[in-house]
Design a protein around this motif. Structure first.
Motif, short mmCIF file in Angstrom:
data_model
loop_
_atom_site.label_atom_id
_atom_site.label_comp_id
_atom_site.label_asym_id
_atom_site.label_seq_id
_atom_site.Cartn_x
_atom_site.Cartn_y
_atom_site.Cartn_z
N ARG A 201 0.83 -1.21 0.00
CA ARG A 201 0.00 0.00 0.00
C ARG A 201 0.86 1.27 0.00
N ARG A 202 1.90 1.21 -0.84
CA ARG A 202 2.82 2.35 -1.00
C ARG A 202 3.09 2.54 -2.48
N ASN A 203 2.86 3.73 -2.98
CA ASN A 203 3.07 3.99 -4.41
C ASN A 203 4.52 3.91 -4.83
N ALA A 204 5.44 4.09 -3.89
CA ALA A 204 6.86 4.08 -4.22
C ALA A 204 7.51 2.70 -4.08
N ALA A 205 6.76 1.69 -3.67
CA ALA A 205 7.34 0.36 -3.44
C ALA A 205 7.89 -0.22 -4.74
N ARG A 206 9.09 -0.78 -4.67
CA ARG A 206 9.72 -1.42 -5.82
C ARG A 206 9.76 -2.93 -5.66
N PHE A 207 9.57 -3.42 -4.41
CA PHE A 207 9.57 -4.85 -4.13
C PHE A 207 8.88 -5.07 -2.79
N ALA A 208 8.52 -6.32 -2.54
CA ALA A 208 7.97 -6.72 -1.25
C ALA A 208 8.55 -8.09 -0.93
N VAL A 209 8.89 -8.29 0.33
CA VAL A 209 9.45 -9.57 0.76
C VAL A 209 8.52 -10.17 1.81
N LEU A 210 8.04 -11.38 1.55
CA LEU A 210 7.22 -12.09 2.52
C LEU A 210 8.16 -12.85 3.44
N VAL A 211 8.10 -12.53 4.74
CA VAL A 211 8.96 -13.18 5.71
C VAL A 211 8.13 -13.84 6.80
N ARG A 212 8.73 -14.85 7.42
CA ARG A 212 8.11 -15.49 8.58
C ARG A 212 9.03 -15.22 9.75
N ASP A 213 8.49 -14.58 10.78
CA ASP A 213 9.23 -14.32 12.00
C ASP A 213 9.37 -15.65 12.72
N LEU A 214 10.59 -16.12 12.88
CA LEU A 214 10.81 -17.45 13.44
C LEU A 214 10.51 -17.53 14.94
N HIS A 215 10.54 -16.40 15.63
CA HIS A 215 10.22 -16.42 17.06
C HIS A 215 8.72 -16.35 17.30
N ALA A 216 8.04 -15.47 16.57
CA ALA A 216 6.60 -15.28 16.76
C ALA A 216 5.77 -16.24 15.90
N GLY A 217 6.35 -16.75 14.84
CA GLY A 217 5.63 -17.64 13.95
C GLY A 217 4.67 -16.94 13.01
N THR A 218 4.76 -15.62 12.91
CA THR A 218 3.85 -14.85 12.05
C THR A 218 4.51 -14.56 10.70
N GLU A 219 3.68 -14.40 9.69
CA GLU A 219 4.15 -14.03 8.36
C GLU A 219 3.64 -12.64 8.02
N TYR A 220 4.49 -11.86 7.37
CA TYR A 220 4.07 -10.55 6.89
C TYR A 220 5.00 -10.08 5.79
N TYR A 221 4.54 -9.08 5.04
CA TYR A 221 5.33 -8.50 3.97
C TYR A 221 6.10 -7.31 4.50
N THR A 222 7.31 -7.13 3.98
CA THR A 222 8.12 -5.97 4.32
C THR A 222 8.72 -5.38 3.06
N GLY A 223 8.97 -4.11 3.09
CA GLY A 223 9.65 -3.41 2.00
C GLY A 223 10.98 -2.88 2.47
N ALA A 224 11.43 -3.35 3.64
CA ALA A 224 12.69 -2.88 4.21
C ALA A 224 13.87 -3.30 3.33
N THR A 225 14.83 -2.40 3.20
CA THR A 225 16.01 -2.70 2.41
C THR A 225 17.03 -3.48 3.23
N TRP A 226 17.87 -4.22 2.54
CA TRP A 226 18.94 -4.99 3.18
C TRP A 226 20.00 -4.00 3.64
N THR A 227 20.42 -4.11 4.89
CA THR A 227 21.40 -3.18 5.43
C THR A 227 22.59 -3.94 6.01
N GLY A 228 23.56 -3.20 6.49
CA GLY A 228 24.75 -3.80 7.09
C GLY A 228 24.46 -4.52 8.39
N SER A 229 23.33 -4.22 9.04
CA SER A 229 23.00 -4.89 10.29
C SER A 229 22.27 -6.22 10.06
#
Length: 100
Positions: free
Chosen positions: A63-91
């Motif tokens: 739901r962002r007009n500027a999005a170039r990609f979306a990554v579906l991830v599963r949080d291994l601790h919480a067991g939940t799935e969600y989409y993120t548009g966060a970029t890969w960083t050094g951390s």
């Protein structure tokens, strides 16, 4: 003598170069995330389930007009799935890589 100035035409090679540059930036922002990869950062540990690079679909999902990609991830601790548009960083760091 009056002349009508014409706007310079936009050439295809320039557009292609710009598109290629934007594609490379997007690839860098996604980083090594591919389905099956496990990574962690300051917010948790995640397994990548899918990577969406279709612009229209990524923009609809996030739901962002500027999005170039979306990554579906599963949080291994919480067991939940969600989409993120966060970029890969050094951390971010890969815990389990996948072979292509």
């Amino acid at each position: 003598m009056n002349r009508i100035a014409q706007a310079p035409s936009i050439s295809t090679p320039t557009t292609t170069q710009a598109d290629e540059a934007l594609r490379r930036v997007t690839v860098q922002q996604i980083g090594p995330r591919r389905p099956g990869l496990v990574y962690d950062n300051a917010t948790g540990t995640f397994e990548v389930r899918a990577v969406i690079t279709d612009l229209a679909e990524a923009r609809r999902i996030l739901r962002r007009n500027a999005a170039r990609f979306a990554v579906l991830v599963r949080d291994l601790h919480a067991g939940t799935e969600y989409y993120t548009g966060a970029t890969w960083t050094g951390s971010d760091r890969v815990l389990k890589a996948v072979t292509v």
